[in-house]
Design an enzyme around this catalytic site. Structure first.
Site, PDB file in Angstrom:
ATOM      1  N   GLU A   1      -7.088   8.404  17.301  1.00  0.00           N
ATOM      2  CA  GLU A   1      -7.719   9.724  17.323  1.00  0.00           C
ATOM      3  C   GLU A   1      -8.538   9.964  16.061  1.00  0.00           C
ATOM      4  O   GLU A   1      -9.655  10.507  16.114  1.00  0.00           O
ATOM      5  CB  GLU A   1      -6.649  10.813  17.482  1.00  0.00           C
ATOM      6  CG  GLU A   1      -5.953  10.835  18.833  1.00  0.00           C
ATOM      7  CD  GLU A   1      -4.949   9.705  19.031  1.00  0.00           C
ATOM      8  OE1 GLU A   1      -4.580   9.423  20.185  1.00  0.00           O
ATOM      9  OE2 GLU A   1      -4.541   9.087  18.016  1.00  0.00           O
TER      10      GLU A   1
ATOM     11  N   SER B   1       0.420   6.462   2.991  1.00  0.00           N
ATOM     12  CA  SER B   1       1.048   7.410   3.918  1.00  0.00           C
ATOM     13  C   SER B   1       2.299   8.051   3.314  1.00  0.00           C
ATOM     14  O   SER B   1       3.031   7.423   2.539  1.00  0.00           O
ATOM     15  CB  SER B   1       1.427   6.709   5.220  1.00  0.00           C
ATOM     16  OG  SER B   1       0.282   6.248   5.900  1.00  0.00           O
TER      17      SER B   1
ATOM     18  N   SER C   1       4.557  -1.360   4.060  1.00  0.00           N
ATOM     19  CA  SER C   1       4.824  -2.729   4.516  1.00  0.00           C
ATOM     20  C   SER C   1       5.143  -3.634   3.336  1.00  0.00           C
ATOM     21  O   SER C   1       4.400  -3.673   2.351  1.00  0.00           O
ATOM     22  CB  SER C   1       3.616  -3.281   5.274  1.00  0.00           C
ATOM     23  OG  SER C   1       3.323  -2.494   6.401  1.00  0.00           O
TER      24      SER C   1
ATOM     25  N   GLU D   1     -10.537  -2.055   5.034  1.00  0.00           N
ATOM     26  CA  GLU D   1      -9.446  -2.313   5.980  1.00  0.00           C
ATOM     27  C   GLU D   1      -9.936  -2.270   7.416  1.00  0.00           C
ATOM     28  O   GLU D   1      -9.535  -3.085   8.250  1.00  0.00           O
ATOM     29  CB  GLU D   1      -8.324  -1.289   5.782  1.00  0.00           C
ATOM     30  CG  GLU D   1      -7.150  -1.507   6.727  1.00  0.00           C
ATOM     31  CD  GLU D   1      -5.998  -0.547   6.487  1.00  0.00           C
ATOM     32  OE1 GLU D   1      -4.893  -0.823   6.987  1.00  0.00           O
ATOM     33  OE2 GLU D   1      -6.194   0.466   5.801  1.00  0.00           O
TER      34      GLU D   1
ATOM     35  N   GLN E   1       0.834  -1.202   0.000  1.00  0.00           N
ATOM     36  CA  GLN E   1       0.000   0.000   0.000  1.00  0.00           C
ATOM     37  C   GLN E   1       0.867   1.249   0.000  1.00  0.00           C
ATOM     38  O   GLN E   1       1.762   1.379   0.828  1.00  0.00           O
ATOM     39  CB  GLN E   1      -0.916   0.018   1.226  1.00  0.00           C
ATOM     40  CG  GLN E   1      -1.882   1.196   1.261  1.00  0.00           C
ATOM     41  CD  GLN E   1      -2.700   1.232   2.537  1.00  0.00           C
ATOM     42  OE1 GLN E   1      -2.154   1.360   3.619  1.00  0.00           O
ATOM     43  NE2 GLN E   1      -4.011   1.124   2.410  1.00  0.00           N
ATOM     44  N   GLY E   2       0.593   2.169  -0.912  1.00  0.00           N
ATOM     45  CA  GLY E   2       1.296   3.444  -0.980  1.00  0.00           C
ATOM     46  C   GLY E   2       0.358   4.591  -0.675  1.00  0.00           C
ATOM     47  O   GLY E   2      -0.054   5.319  -1.589  1.00  0.00           O
TER      48      GLY E   2
END
Length: 384
Positions: A369, A128, A160, A245, A125-126
């Site tokens: 949060e 962040s 990851s 997710e 996954q790209g």
């Protein structure tokens, strides 16, 4: 509402249990590198060949076309059997595939979905970026449209298993003049494309190995046909991905933790004695944790029931926020049961490593949060 399993469900359960008893890998899963990739993809292929990969996937993409109830039963039996946590498959099977099913073109579905399910490829996954982890709308990785291609420049972080992946679900900014949550596109990126550079990020839970990477893109050319959904509508597509997710993707892990708590009860009985479970603080905490994993399972059933009608929405954050912190409490009590001896255990101990890993669970898929903000604003309707 009838929460009982049918006779057909129990037949399916018995078949799943029998297959798992005969086929669960007995060898130790390698912690990283080509060996881990071979293990995870090989295990996925074995499930696929046995008819147990994609229980609820449509038949046209290699699945069995069964209900999410059947998928839950499979997860329950998988957890009981101690099935391996094949992390390399997570993004492909639980992020990319359901997003492509929901938002992709027929060509994208027919090409990518069978390969994901049969264990031919791994995904990463790209999303962040440096300084924009949970602020996904603030991403700066740029993609300029040149002819029938996107030319990508920028970087992603906390990716990851990028060093083991074939494909990446990539968010890029295709219209820098658009408002913050507009002008973004969700793109399928071939990780072998020229211009992609990986730099490993070492973390405390993987001594001698690396799980995370920073990914740099320099004039990386991606076909426009690899955009999922519409160009500049990637925020909406990404919300579908994050819904999966935070919702259905976590079903197996939610169920697996029930077995972890039962192992902790047995460990406490052996190390501290039966009286500790009846009168001690440890016993009270274990009873509370047993109740909480039961509550998480109820949430899981609810998510599965709703997902049979529509993709998971903001309500998936309820389970995500609660479960990520529950994992920390469960793993922490393991160290309290072990006692001072835990200080001498290595970082890769089967109780120490998961405890350290739980700190990232309250960050991944949106911090705790962020999850509370989503619950407050989108579920409860509170003012921003």
């Amino acid at each position: 509402m009838n929460l009982d399993y049918t006779a057909e469900d129990e037949i399916f359960r018995a078949e799943a249990r029998e297959w798992l008893d005969a086929n669960i890998p007995r060898e130790v899963r390698p912690p990283d590198g080509p060996g881990m990739r071979e293990f995870d993809l090989g295990w996925q292929r074995k499930q696929f060949e046995g008819g147990w990969a994609g229980v609820s996937w449509p038949v046209e993409y290699g699945g069995r076309g069964l209900s999410l109830t059947h998928q839950l039963i499979w997860y329950e039996e998988y957890a009981k059997a101690g099935g391996p946590n094949a992390e390399l498959l997570f993004v492909g099977c639980n992020h990319a595939a359901p997003t492509i099913m929901a938002r992709g073109t027929d060509e994208q579905k027919s090409y990518h979905l069978p390969k994901i399910l049969s264990g031919e490829v791994a995904w990463c996954q790209g999303f962040s970026e440096p300084n924009n982890g949970s602020d996904l709308g603030g991403l700066k990785c740029r993609a300029e449209i040149v002819g029938d291609e996107l030319v990508v420049n920028g970087s992603k972080i906390w990716t990851s298993s990028a060093h083991l992946a074939d494909w990446q679900e990539l968010l890029v900014r295709t219209d820098p003049a658009a408002p913050k949550h507009k002008g973004i596109s969700w793109v399928i990126c071939d990780m072998q494309t020229p211009g992609i550079e990986l730099r490993p990020i070492l973390i405390m839970t993987a001594p001698g190995h690396h799980h995370f990477n920073q990914v740099f893109y320099t004039d990386v050319r991606i076909p426009l046909s690899n955009v999922v959904g519409e160009v500049n509508d990637g925020w909406n597509v990404a919300m579908s991905t994050l819904g999966f997710e935070r919702g259905t993707a976590g079903m197996l892990e939610n169920i697996r933790y029930g077995a972890v708590v039962e192992r902790l009860v047995d460990m406490a009985r052996q190390r501290l004695g039966a009286s500790a479970l009846e009168n001690d603080d440890i016993g009270q905490r274990l009873a509370q944790l047993r109740a909480e994993v039961t509550a998480v399972r109820a949430m899981t059933y609810r998510i599965a029931s709703r997902a049979a009608i529509a993709p998971p929405g903001s309500e998936a954050s309820l389970a995500r926020a609660f479960f990520s912190q529950l994992q920390q409490r469960i793993r922490r009590i393991a160290l309290d049961i072990i006692g001072p001896d835990s200080i001498e255990l290595p970082e890769d101990d089967p109780w120490i490593r998961p405890y350290l890993r739980t700190y990232s669970n309250t960050i991944a898929a949106g911090t705790s949060e962020i999850q509370r903000n989503i619950i407050g604003e989108r579920v409860l309707g509170l003012p921003r």
